[in-house]
Enzyme design. Structure first.
Site, PDB file in Angstrom:
ATOM      1  N   HIS A  92      11.298   3.640 -12.292  1.00  0.00           N
ATOM      2  CA  HIS A  92      10.603   2.955 -11.201  1.00  0.00           C
ATOM      3  C   HIS A  92      11.552   2.012 -10.464  1.00  0.00           C
ATOM      4  CE1 HIS A  92       7.585   0.794  -8.902  1.00  0.00           C
ATOM      5  NE2 HIS A  92       7.970  -0.349  -9.468  1.00  0.00           N
ATOM      6  N   GLU A 133       0.051   0.230  -8.848  1.00  0.00           N
ATOM      7  CA  GLU A 133       1.098   0.380  -9.852  1.00  0.00           C
ATOM      8  C   GLU A 133       0.416   0.659 -11.181  1.00  0.00           C
ATOM      9  OE1 GLU A 133       4.880  -2.072  -8.059  1.00  0.00           O
ATOM     10  OE2 GLU A 133       3.842  -2.932  -9.786  1.00  0.00           O
ATOM     11  N   GLU A 143       0.195   0.702 -14.861  1.00  0.00           N
ATOM     12  CA  GLU A 143       0.877  -0.080 -15.891  1.00  0.00           C
ATOM     13  C   GLU A 143       0.042  -0.136 -17.165  1.00  0.00           C
ATOM     14  OE1 GLU A 143       2.252  -3.921 -14.675  1.00  0.00           O
ATOM     15  OE2 GLU A 143       2.553  -3.332 -12.578  1.00  0.00           O
ATOM     16  N   ASP A 160      -1.695  -2.907 -10.976  1.00  0.00           N
ATOM     17  CA  ASP A 160      -1.166  -4.010 -10.177  1.00  0.00           C
ATOM     18  C   ASP A 160      -1.179  -3.575  -8.712  1.00  0.00           C
ATOM     19  OD1 ASP A 160       0.151  -6.338  -9.359  1.00  0.00           O
ATOM     20  OD2 ASP A 160       2.119  -5.428  -9.650  1.00  0.00           O
ATOM     21  N   ARG A 171       2.766  -3.087   0.057  1.00  0.00           N
ATOM     22  CA  ARG A 171       4.214  -2.865   0.116  1.00  0.00           C
ATOM     23  C   ARG A 171       4.858  -3.462   1.365  1.00  0.00           C
ATOM     24  NH1 ARG A 171       5.290  -2.043  -5.080  1.00  0.00           N
ATOM     25  NH2 ARG A 171       4.241  -0.198  -5.913  1.00  0.00           N
ATOM     26  N   GLN A 221       4.957  -7.194   0.785  1.00  0.00           N
ATOM     27  CA  GLN A 221       5.943  -7.409  -0.273  1.00  0.00           C
ATOM     28  C   GLN A 221       7.367  -7.277   0.263  1.00  0.00           C
ATOM     29  OE1 GLN A 221       5.603  -4.542  -3.443  1.00  0.00           O
ATOM     30  NE2 GLN A 221       7.418  -5.276  -4.529  1.00  0.00           N
ATOM     31  N   THR A 248      -5.401  -7.690  -9.380  1.00  0.00           N
ATOM     32  CA  THR A 248      -4.904  -6.902 -10.513  1.00  0.00           C
ATOM     33  C   THR A 248      -6.124  -6.465 -11.300  1.00  0.00           C
ATOM     34  OG1 THR A 248      -2.865  -8.194 -10.658  1.00  0.00           O
ATOM     35  CG2 THR A 248      -3.477  -6.901 -12.591  1.00  0.00           C
ATOM     36  N   GLU A 250       6.478   5.535  -4.560  1.00  0.00           N
ATOM     37  CA  GLU A 250       7.418   6.518  -5.099  1.00  0.00           C
ATOM     38  C   GLU A 250       6.954   7.951  -4.842  1.00  0.00           C
ATOM     39  OE1 GLU A 250       8.921   5.153  -9.224  1.00  0.00           O
ATOM     40  OE2 GLU A 250       6.994   4.146  -8.893  1.00  0.00           O
TER      41      GLU A 250
END
Length: 474
Positions: free
Chosen positions: A196, A261, A263, A294, A298, A301, A318, A421
């Site tokens: 990642h 994300e 996780e 999460d 983007r 960010q 979250t 991704e």
């Protein structure tokens, strides 16, 4: 004959045989029936001789569970006594002190933790830890206490006639409302996947090395917002902030690149007021494991993260699963972390310790469509290393501290745990099965995560699911 070894799962498919209700009774233990004695299978070359001892041991474990036990009657795939996750549930639609309790999940049933404690004969001091609306009180205890309670619960639920007794403390999962399983004290999110981190570096900094020089020396992380951690099913409002524009000056508005994300989350217990928890003791402070999403903006960010890291692009939401599985449940799902290319500092060096990685598979869903399946086993840093690192400077650890692993990604495209991704920054949109293309999240979409661990004992441990629906910005 019953097989429970992951190495012999192919035999179940080869014979396609399920005899006398065994599959229904023990499906949560990953078992199946084969109409051949062990010796015949060995003679046919279908079972290697060196597997026979393990198969016989596993067969005995499964067949020793009485048909009248709660473990046999209530269990479903992934939610048998090998799992027994904790959660906070309310009877009815409204959460309140008078109707909210700590529970455990067995199949599609929620069991009152306090009620089960009485049935299992726990002493009063341990029952006191379970007389609570969530995990907060239990998290103040220590590893031996957590393990004692879990062992007594498993033994009772696996005993003859326990199914009838358990009925008095059981609720259908469809008849309760699930809440946040514990009060989040502090929240730290890590960045522990090399795949990642390399992908994000290549997307955000195409003219530089994908990994910054410090990455293979320490688990990179940041402090998040405990107040915006929500239980699965909570809607996610599209965040607003400053977005980079090609003309130079940023614009303010709703994020155009909303993402997830995938996780794993870990909740700490047995606090350490002065921190500095050695790596060899770190797992004594990790109570359990859960799925974590999460949510990430983007574009916001990308504009804000230099020089101090993520802030508004992360802090809006979250999501975690409603169920927290005790870390002990993964004892038979351990794997080694990847080979280190750089020598770690002594406080992070795990070369002398038992494997600290976890064999967990996480799926990413858009509605009902699985768009990625990513392996937690590929994570460069272990949960123990993360916890040790975040306390090495003397920062205190409190019961209820939550830390996330960072996005879980593997080496292949279909193993990437974020849409950043998967779409390579929007340049390679995903093709969904309905014919549409997708790069980032759209209003009205429902996004899910689900995960399972396959243990060396043949058991399946489900970490449940995390869902969220995107609502338009206000």
């Amino acid at each position: 004959m019953l097989l429970a070894s992951t190495d012999t799962n192919w035999l179940c498919e080869k014979f396609n045989y399920a005899g006398s209700g065994w599959r229904e009774t023990f499906v949560s233990f990953g078992t199946c029936s084969i109409p051949e004695p062990l010796e015949s299978l060995e003679a046919l070359g279908l079972v290697p001789a060196d597997l026979l001892t393990n198969i016989e041991k596993e067969e005995k474990i499964v067949s020793d569970i009485p048909a009248t036990s709660a473990a046999a009657v209530y269990a479903t795939p992934g939610f048998g006594v090998a799992n027994l996750p904790y959660g906070s549930y309310s009877i009815g639609e409204e959460a309140g002190a008078e109707n909210t309790r700590l529970g455990l999940r067995l199949g599609e049933t929620v069991l009152s933790a306090e009620g089960l404690g009485h049935l299992a004969g726990l002493p009063a001091d341990l029952i006191g830890l379970l007389h609570a609306p969530n995990l907060d009180q239990l998290l103040t205890a220590d590893r031996p206490t957590w393990d004692r309670i879990r062992t007594d619960f498993i033994n009772f639920l696996s005993s003859a006639d326990s199914a009838d007794a358990v009925a008095s403390v059981a609720h259908s999962i469809d008849a309760v409302t699930m809440n946040l399983p514990f009060t989040v004290a502090d929240y730290v999110d890590f960045y522990a996947s090399e795949h990642h981190a390399s992908n994000v570096g290549a997307i955000f900094r195409p003219d530089q090395d994908p990994l910054l020089p410090n990455w293979k020396h320490l688990p990179v992380g940041y402090n998040g917002r405990a107040g915006s951690v929500y239980v699965t099913g909570t809607d996610v409002l599209r965040p607003k902030g400053l977005r980079p524009e090609s003309g130079g000056a940023p614009s303010f508005g709703p994020s155009r690149r909303l993402d997830i994300e995938a996780e794993m989350g870990f909740v700490a217990g047995h606090g350490a007021p002065h921190g500095e928890i050695p790596l060899s003791e770190a797992e004594d402070h990790i109570f359990g494991v859960m799925l974590l999403n999460d949510w990430s903006a983007r574009d916001i960010q990308a504009y804000e993260y230099v020089p101090l890291g993520p802030f508004l692009g992360k802090s809006f939401a979250t999501s975690i699963s409603a169920w927290v599985t005790p870390l002990t449940a993964f004892d038979a799902a351990r794997v080694s972390t990847p080979t280190r290319e750089k020598q770690l500092a002594d406080y992070l060096d795990d070369s002398h310790l038992a494997p600290g990685g976890l064999e967990i598979s996480v799926e990413v869903l858009v509605g009902t469509e699985v768009v990625a399946t990513t392996p937690y086993s590929a994570m460069y840093y272990s949960p123990a290393q993360m916890l040790t690192h975040m306390t090495v400077n003397g920062a205190p650890l409190r019961p209820g501290d939550l830390f996330g692993s960072g996005t879980i990604s593997g080496p292949e495209r279909g193993q990437r745990g974020s849409f950043l991704e998967l779409s390579w920054g929007g340049k390679e949109p995903l093709n969904l099965r309905d014919g549409s293309e997708m790069s980032f999240l759209e209003d009205g979409q429902t996004i899910g995560l689900r995960a399972t661990a396959q243990t060396t004992r043949g058991t399946i441990v489900s970490l449940g699911e995390v869902w969220g629906t995107i609502l338009p910005a206000t």
